[in-house]
Design a protein around this motif. Sequence first.
Motif, mmCIF file in Angstrom:
data_model
loop_
_atom_site.group_PDB
_atom_site.id
_atom_site.type_symbol
_atom_site.label_atom_id
_atom_site.label_comp_id
_atom_site.label_asym_id
_atom_site.label_seq_id
_atom_site.Cartn_x
_atom_site.Cartn_y
_atom_site.Cartn_z
ATOM 1 N N LEU A 39 57.015 -27.717 4.536
ATOM 2 C CA LEU A 39 56.465 -26.583 3.798
ATOM 3 C C LEU A 39 57.224 -25.298 4.122
ATOM 4 O O LEU A 39 57.496 -24.477 3.239
ATOM 5 N N THR B 17 59.178 -23.329 1.231
ATOM 6 C CA THR B 17 58.654 -22.020 0.848
ATOM 7 C C THR B 17 59.542 -20.873 1.324
ATOM 8 O O THR B 17 59.807 -19.925 0.581
ATOM 9 N N GLU C 26 47.016 -29.256 2.064
ATOM 10 C CA GLU C 26 46.908 -28.506 0.817
ATOM 11 C C GLU C 26 46.426 -27.077 1.077
ATOM 12 O O GLU C 26 46.889 -26.120 0.445
ATOM 13 N N ALA D 277 49.373 -25.113 2.516
ATOM 14 C CA ALA D 277 50.320 -24.757 1.454
ATOM 15 C C ALA D 277 49.795 -23.582 0.634
ATOM 16 O O ALA D 277 50.554 -22.659 0.286
ATOM 17 N N ASN D 278 48.508 -23.581 0.329
ATOM 18 C CA ASN D 278 47.911 -22.486 -0.429
ATOM 19 C C ASN D 278 47.928 -21.185 0.371
ATOM 20 O O ASN D 278 48.206 -20.108 -0.161
ATOM 21 N N PHE E 91 50.045 -20.280 2.565
ATOM 22 C CA PHE E 91 51.395 -19.730 2.649
ATOM 23 C C PHE E 91 51.599 -18.626 1.600
ATOM 24 O O PHE E 91 52.401 -17.720 1.805
ATOM 25 N N PHE E 92 50.863 -18.715 0.488
ATOM 26 C CA PHE E 92 51.032 -17.729 -0.568
ATOM 27 C C PHE E 92 50.218 -16.471 -0.319
ATOM 28 O O PHE E 92 50.226 -15.541 -1.135
ATOM 29 N N THR F 204 56.051 -14.626 1.903
ATOM 30 C CA THR F 204 56.048 -15.215 0.568
ATOM 31 C C THR F 204 56.043 -14.129 -0.496
ATOM 32 O O THR F 204 56.752 -14.222 -1.509
ATOM 33 N N SER G 223 51.532 -23.724 -4.892
ATOM 34 C CA SER G 223 51.500 -24.461 -3.625
ATOM 35 C C SER G 223 51.515 -25.964 -3.859
ATOM 36 O O SER G 223 52.204 -26.716 -3.143
#
Length: 457
Positions: free
Chosen positions: A29, A33, A55, A58-59, A61-62, A67, A113
Amino acid sequence: MRMRLLFLILLMVVEVQATTPTKESVAKLYIATFDRAPDSAGLNYWIYDSGLNLEGIANSFFDQDETEALYGDVTDINVFIVAIYYNLFQRSADSDGQEYWESELMSGSIAPSLFILAVMNGAQGDDATILDNKTDVGLAFADEGLSDVADAKEIMSGVDATEQSKLDALDKFDLGEEEETKTSTYVGSQDGTLFTSSTTGLMWQNALLGHEELAEALTFCADLSFGGYNDWRLPTLDESKDFHYNMNAQGDTPVQRFSTCTAEVVSDGYVRTKEGASQYGSEIGDPIGFSGKANVRCVRTDDGSTPNEEDSSLTSDIEAVVARHNAIRQELYSGADVSWSTTIASTAQAYAEVLATKGTMEHDPDTPYGENLAIATYNIDYTISTNMWYEEKSDYDYASNSCIDGAMCGHYTQIIWKDSTEIGCGSAIIKTGRFENGVIVVCRYNPSGNYIGVQPY
């Protein structure tokens, strides 16, 4: 059409079931990213402290400033897709893939993500090789305790599908040198439960058993039935010295890494082990006072006799974890109790020793069994770990067969997986990292559970 079907399958994989994060998956990831290696502090946070599934990570990270600086609000979909493909594979997407993902992202059918996870999971051929090389480099960076973001970008530059590019990247930060492998005169049994010395002819348990009372420890070996033998005894001081000099926890093969306690009971008294001597500056075999926890490793003379496979016994901690699993399962159904498997337990113990030496908590990608892991800076046993996994019950919704609000619930669903009727567990004292001197617990299940789209019972 075939490519669209493949992408849909990948989306089903990432959407249907919450995925337990591993160091490898979170490292990927970071690569996808941020186009860099994971920093050590960040990787440890997401794996051990965030409480999120893959999951959810990953979400999240935004939500990071890094990012935002790279992609803003992801309004330029084409640029975003190109960036992710280059971060992962050093190439742009093929025309069909670019068109498909552009449509899915612009329509809101998939979040950015989940797009990243789907592309990661779909890596094949040279793409998979490049990503594996980048992941190896990234984990070497993080495992060294490095966290500088500029260095994390620098080490990843130039990594491609060749082995040489990976070695060159590791050499930038002196991460490519392999430690000298030490040898041992000890040879393990096929299932890793026993070890026999080729020089002394002694057979040792691959288990360290703790007792709160010294008197109990002194009689334990004489009463032990283990591995098909019932002629176990306490080792002498000289035997213990030979064992601890030869079984160096840092150098032997993974299943031999179990010289991790600081003191053990021998027939001559309560003495320092190699580990204890290293920590406290004393000598192996130095007598010490009993400190409230008597650690015992039994030994027998290997006379070549055939073990009695029917001769076995369950210790109280084994009986307790089996009983706890069955009590949890009986809350939901009856007639499918679990039983203890010494074969499965030996694999769990061997892998616990591997993780203890590495100081990490990551699933074994090669095990055929289901697997639950627990880690703590304090002493935990099999039952305490099971209760930790049981706490996920409130995060599992049976009707939708999913975890609630991005939480983790896969440990609980493995416990209640009705077809998993054999368990075996192992534990070890952690030797390095942020959990040093804590405990790692591994429990494995046969047959494996947690199949996508299948309810546990």
